[in-house]
Design a protein around this motif. Structure first.
Motif, PDB file in Angstrom:
ATOM      1  N   ILE A 118       0.819  -1.221   0.000  1.00 36.70           N
ATOM      2  CA  ILE A 118       0.000   0.000   0.000  1.00 36.70           C
ATOM      3  C   ILE A 118       0.851   1.270   0.000  1.00 36.70           C
ATOM      4  CG2 ILE A 118      -2.013  -1.129   1.035  1.00 36.70           C
ATOM      5  CD1 ILE A 118      -1.144   0.076   3.737  1.00 36.70           C
ATOM      6  N   PRO A 148       3.181  -1.753   4.439  1.00 37.99           N
ATOM      7  CA  PRO A 148       2.871  -0.331   4.246  1.00 37.99           C
ATOM      8  C   PRO A 148       4.001   0.371   3.501  1.00 37.99           C
ATOM      9  CG  PRO A 148       3.682  -0.704   6.475  1.00 37.99           C
ATOM     10  CD  PRO A 148       3.634  -2.062   5.802  1.00 37.99           C
ATOM     11  N   PRO A 180      11.508  -0.817   2.684  1.00 37.97           N
ATOM     12  CA  PRO A 180      11.395  -0.283   1.325  1.00 37.97           C
ATOM     13  C   PRO A 180      10.771  -1.261   0.333  1.00 37.97           C
ATOM     14  CG  PRO A 180      13.693  -0.298   2.088  1.00 37.97           C
ATOM     15  CD  PRO A 180      12.892  -1.020   3.109  1.00 37.97           C
ATOM     16  N   THR A 187       5.175   1.156 -10.557  1.00 39.85           N
ATOM     17  CA  THR A 187       5.351   0.052  -9.594  1.00 39.85           C
ATOM     18  C   THR A 187       4.309  -1.032  -9.865  1.00 39.85           C
ATOM     19  OG1 THR A 187       6.130   1.677  -7.989  1.00 39.85           O
ATOM     20  CG2 THR A 187       5.623  -0.502  -7.138  1.00 39.85           C
ATOM     21  N   LEU A 244      -4.217   2.035  -9.244  1.00 37.55           N
ATOM     22  CA  LEU A 244      -3.056   2.850  -9.618  1.00 37.55           C
ATOM     23  C   LEU A 244      -3.413   4.338  -9.671  1.00 37.55           C
ATOM     24  CD1 LEU A 244      -1.780   0.329 -12.294  1.00 37.55           C
ATOM     25  CD2 LEU A 244      -1.206   0.435  -9.869  1.00 37.55           C
ATOM     26  N   GLY A 245      -2.658   5.086 -10.415  1.00 37.61           N
ATOM     27  CA  GLY A 245      -2.833   6.534 -10.385  1.00 37.61           C
ATOM     28  C   GLY A 245      -3.980   7.038 -11.237  1.00 37.61           C
ATOM     29  N   CYS A 273      -5.337   9.578  -5.085  1.00 40.94           N
ATOM     30  CA  CYS A 273      -5.294   8.951  -6.406  1.00 40.94           C
ATOM     31  C   CYS A 273      -6.439   9.439  -7.296  1.00 40.94           C
ATOM     32  CB  CYS A 273      -5.353   7.441  -6.258  1.00 40.94           C
ATOM     33  SG  CYS A 273      -6.710   6.944  -5.220  1.00 40.94           S
ATOM     34  N   PHE A 294       0.240  14.548  -8.019  1.00 42.51           N
ATOM     35  CA  PHE A 294       0.069  14.021  -6.658  1.00 42.51           C
ATOM     36  C   PHE A 294       0.458  15.074  -5.622  1.00 42.51           C
ATOM     37  CE2 PHE A 294      -0.193  10.150  -3.866  1.00 42.51           C
ATOM     38  CZ  PHE A 294      -1.395   9.714  -4.383  1.00 42.51           C
TER      39      PHE A 294
HETATM   40  P1  NAD Z   1       4.682   3.712  -5.090  1.00 42.97           P
HETATM   41  O1  NAD Z   1       4.255   2.931  -6.258  1.00 42.97           O
HETATM   42  O2  NAD Z   1       6.003   4.353  -5.109  1.00 42.97           O
HETATM   43  O3  NAD Z   1       4.689   2.802  -3.780  1.00 42.97           O
HETATM   44  C1  NAD Z   1       3.557   2.072  -3.366  1.00 42.97           C
HETATM   45  C2  NAD Z   1       4.020   0.892  -2.550  1.00 42.97           C
HETATM   46  O4  NAD Z   1       4.761   0.016  -3.384  1.00 42.97           O
HETATM   47  C3  NAD Z   1       4.919   1.250  -1.386  1.00 42.97           C
HETATM   48  O5  NAD Z   1       4.601   0.425  -0.289  1.00 42.97           O
HETATM   49  C4  NAD Z   1       6.299   0.903  -1.929  1.00 42.97           C
HETATM   50  O6  NAD Z   1       7.226   0.594  -0.923  1.00 42.97           O
HETATM   51  C5  NAD Z   1       5.998  -0.304  -2.773  1.00 42.97           C
HETATM   52  N1  NAD Z   1       6.994  -0.592  -3.814  1.00 42.97           N
HETATM   53  C6  NAD Z   1       7.873   0.248  -4.393  1.00 42.97           C
HETATM   54  N2  NAD Z   1       8.629  -0.406  -5.311  1.00 42.97           N
HETATM   55  C7  NAD Z   1       8.191  -1.683  -5.333  1.00 42.97           C
HETATM   56  C8  NAD Z   1       8.556  -2.849  -6.085  1.00 42.97           C
HETATM   57  N3  NAD Z   1       9.515  -2.819  -7.005  1.00 42.97           N
HETATM   58  N4  NAD Z   1       7.884  -3.982  -5.861  1.00 42.97           N
HETATM   59  C9  NAD Z   1       6.898  -4.040  -4.952  1.00 42.97           C
HETATM   60  N5  NAD Z   1       6.532  -2.982  -4.189  1.00 42.97           N
HETATM   61  C10 NAD Z   1       7.164  -1.810  -4.377  1.00 42.97           C
HETATM   62  O7  NAD Z   1       3.535   4.752  -4.832  1.00 42.97           O
HETATM   63  P2  NAD Z   1       3.452   5.822  -3.656  1.00 42.97           P
HETATM   64  O8  NAD Z   1       4.427   6.896  -4.012  1.00 42.97           O
HETATM   65  O9  NAD Z   1       3.531   5.192  -2.324  1.00 42.97           O
HETATM   66  O10 NAD Z   1       1.943   6.314  -3.810  1.00 42.97           O
HETATM   67  C11 NAD Z   1       1.553   7.236  -4.740  1.00 42.97           C
HETATM   68  C12 NAD Z   1       0.868   6.592  -5.928  1.00 42.97           C
HETATM   69  O11 NAD Z   1      -0.169   5.713  -5.527  1.00 42.97           O
HETATM   70  C13 NAD Z   1       0.210   7.593  -6.820  1.00 42.97           C
HETATM   71  O12 NAD Z   1       0.560   7.359  -8.156  1.00 42.97           O
HETATM   72  C14 NAD Z   1      -1.284   7.362  -6.626  1.00 42.97           C
HETATM   73  O13 NAD Z   1      -2.083   7.699  -7.680  1.00 42.97           O
HETATM   74  C15 NAD Z   1      -1.362   5.943  -6.277  1.00 42.97           C
HETATM   75  N6  NAD Z   1      -2.535   5.665  -5.441  1.00 42.97           N
HETATM   76  C16 NAD Z   1      -3.617   5.044  -6.019  1.00 42.97           C
HETATM   77  C17 NAD Z   1      -4.753   4.787  -5.271  1.00 42.97           C
HETATM   78  C18 NAD Z   1      -5.962   4.108  -5.881  1.00 42.97           C
HETATM   79  O14 NAD Z   1      -6.864   3.719  -5.174  1.00 42.97           O
HETATM   80  N7  NAD Z   1      -6.009   3.917  -7.185  1.00 42.97           N
HETATM   81  C19 NAD Z   1      -4.793   5.135  -3.924  1.00 42.97           C
HETATM   82  C20 NAD Z   1      -3.680   5.759  -3.370  1.00 42.97           C
HETATM   83  C21 NAD Z   1      -2.550   6.009  -4.144  1.00 42.97           C
END
Ligand code: NAD
Length: 493
Positions: A153, A180, A211, A236, A255-256, A288, A389
């Motif tokens: 998440i 998380p 991470p 991601t 996603l985003g 998001c 964002f």
């Molecule tokens: P992110 O993709 O950087 O990270 C999300 C999660 O993925 C974190 O827990 C992170 O540690 C993990 N992660 C990172 N690299 C990974 C890998 N290689 N393999 C597996 N896990 C990995 O996103 P963020 O910066 O935490 O959040 C912002 C983004 O999330 C925005 O683009 C937003 O639009 C999206 N978002 C979408 C929703 C929705 O419901 N659609 C809700 C909230 C946020």
């Protein structure tokens, strides 16, 4: 602050195998507020073993839905009992204003209560008779938990995003590993304590902080995990989908987005300004589904921009624990720099800066910025098309309904959209023409646990919340019986 240097595995608090920790920072003060356990692939393996054992041999998937519902309700109550304390932790970890954190925590508790109700209903709804075209056979479709689920998440709604995944997974009878964001780990670890106090059996919920590369990546590759539920960025999500493809894991992705808001010129200007602001400044725009692209019909364009500028300048910016603050800091230094760079890029690409973009004069520490309104944003510009964002809204005028719908749909994303007009028929027509998973009429952002949530196109796969969220964690099994009174007689005559 108390210690967060342990992981929650198999119902116990344990140090990571390599004893690693990392520091988490309050974005309002730039001070370290806690050291957090930093897990690695070895801890992922231990957590998966615990979750696997709890699923294959433990009581949880074998309990009735009503029995699971009792535990889920206790978790919901556990959140409510500590709501003020948890909300303050969320503010210090994420930066959001306290009233917003209290709202999130209330929603998170409500999510556990809602799925407790669906777990109870599963007892009577688990098997549905299927009418077959051949009456020598009878059949049922049976719902069963998918197995061990992994949840990864983001940082924008830490406890709420955890609840959106943990509650339906547990209601379905799955066991889970929750990871998380490394930016906001604290309330997820608190959820471990609440689950233990609620007598959740060991191994049903395991919580790993650290991470993405050290925890999320090994989770997406682990063969002991049957299903991955991810919320986060598109790149991601794509990496996780590729990793999951190797052993055909069941996945759901949230996603985003770059969600449009179409405002027709018969709208009340103050109501439009209120919902535009709620759509992009709530949670610092780190949402998001934020309606970050606004199309305003030309008849009210200038007046609306003027009102939006006046109201945006009144927003109180500051530490989320301070009274009256409506906009906190951006979550981290890295995200702050990304948002500021996006604002600079918008100006370079010809968007007109109506207000915002500077550091507020009274705040010399923290990742604070004045919320930004861009007008006359070119349709091909980066800021019009890409997710920022942050508290940055991009606005363009339009003349005709068809033109607004075309422009709104011209995106690789399709998470949410909104439309405002006094003409109900027009709103209903436009809502149906918009290519997005969530469409709001005469509002933007209100989110209900009962209703489906998820995106079209590159905004994701699958739906969370409501019964759709529960189905994410259920397999459907066909059980068919031969009732014929004669032998089948194909080979043996
Ligand atoms: P992110 O993709 O950087 O990270 C999300 C999660 O993925 C974190 O827990 C992170 O540690 C993990 N992660 C990172 N690299 C990974 C890998 N290689 N393999 C597996 N896990 C990995 O996103 P963020 O910066 O935490 O959040 C912002 C983004 O999330 C925005 O683009 C937003 O639009 C999206 N978002 C979408 C929703 C929705 O419901 N659609 C809700 C909230 C946020």
């Amino acid at each position: 602050m108390k210690s967060y240097e342990q992981l929650f595995i198999d119902g116990r608090w344990v140090a990571p195998v390599n004893k690693g920790t990392f520091e988490t920072v309050d974005p309002s003060t730039e001070q370290v507020i806690a050291k957090v356990a930093s897990a690695t692939a070895e801890d992922v393996d231990l957590a998966v073993k615990a979750a696997r054992k709890a699923f294959d041999e433990g009581p949880w998937p074998r309990m009735s839905g009503a029995e699971r519902g009792v535990v889920l309700r206790r978790i919901g109550n556990g959140i409510r009992d500590r709501i003020q304390e948890l909300a303050e932790i969320e503010v210090r970890d994420n930066g959001k204003p306290l009233p917003e954190a209290l709202w999130d925590l209330g929603d998170a508790a409500g999510c556990f209560e809602f799925y407790a109700g669906l777990a109870e209903k599963l007892d009577e709804n688990a098997e549905t008779p299927v009418t077959l075209s051949d009456d020598r056979f009878s059949s049922v479709a049976r719902k069963e938990p998918v197995g061990v689920a992994g949840a990864i998440i983001p940082w924008n709604f830490p406890m709420l995003m955890a609840a959106w995944k943990v509650a339906p997974a547990l209601a379905a009878g799955c066991t889970m590993i929750l990871k998380p964001s490394e930016m906001t780990s604290l309330t997820a670890l608190e959820l471990g304590s609440i689950a233990a106090e609620a007598d959740l059996p060991p191994g049903v919920l395991n919580i790993l902080t650290g991470p993405g590369s050290d925890v999320g990546a090994p989770m997406s590759e682990h063969q002991g995990i049957d299903k991955l539920a991810f919320t986060g960025s598109m790149p991601t999500g794509s990496r996780i989908m590729q990793a999951a493809a190797r052993d055909i894991k069941n996945i759901s992705l949230e996603l985003g987005g770059k969600s449009p808001f179409i405002v027709f010129d018969d709208s009340d200007i103050d109501a439009a300004v209120e919902w535009i602001m709620f759509g992009i400044f709530w949670n610092q725009g780190e949402v998001c589904s934020a309606t970050s692209r606004v199309l305003v019909q030309r008849g009210i364009y200038d007046r609306l921009l003027q009102r939006l500028k006046e109201e945006t300048r009144k927003i109180k910016i500051g530490n989320g624990l301070e009274d009256g603050v409506l906009l906190g800091p951006i979550v981290s230094k890295g995200q702050y720099e990304k948002v500021l760079a996006a604002v600079a890029r918008g100006e370079e690409d010809g968007a007109r800066l109506v207000t915002g973009g500077d550091r507020p004069a009274r705040l010399d520490k923290g990742y604070f910025m004045e919320p930004v309104v861009f007008a006359d944003v070119p349709e091909e510009s980066w800021v019009w098309n890409e997710e920022i964002f942050g508290p940055v809204v991009c606005i363009r005028p339009f003349d005709e309904e068809n033109e607004a719908v075309r422009s709104a749909n011209n995106s690789r994303f399709g998470l949410a959209a909104a439309v405002m007009s006094r003409d109900n028929e027009r709103c209903e027509r436009v809502a149906r023409a918009l290519r997005a998973g969530i469409v709001w009429i005469n509002c933007s952002q209100p989110t209900f646990t009962e209703a489906p949530w998820g995106g079209y196109k590159q905004s994701g796969i699958g739906r969370e919340l409501g019964v759709w969220g529960l189905n994410n964690y259920l397999e459907t099994k066909q059980i068919t019986r031969y009732d014929g009174d004669k032998p089948w007689g194909w080979y043996i005559k």
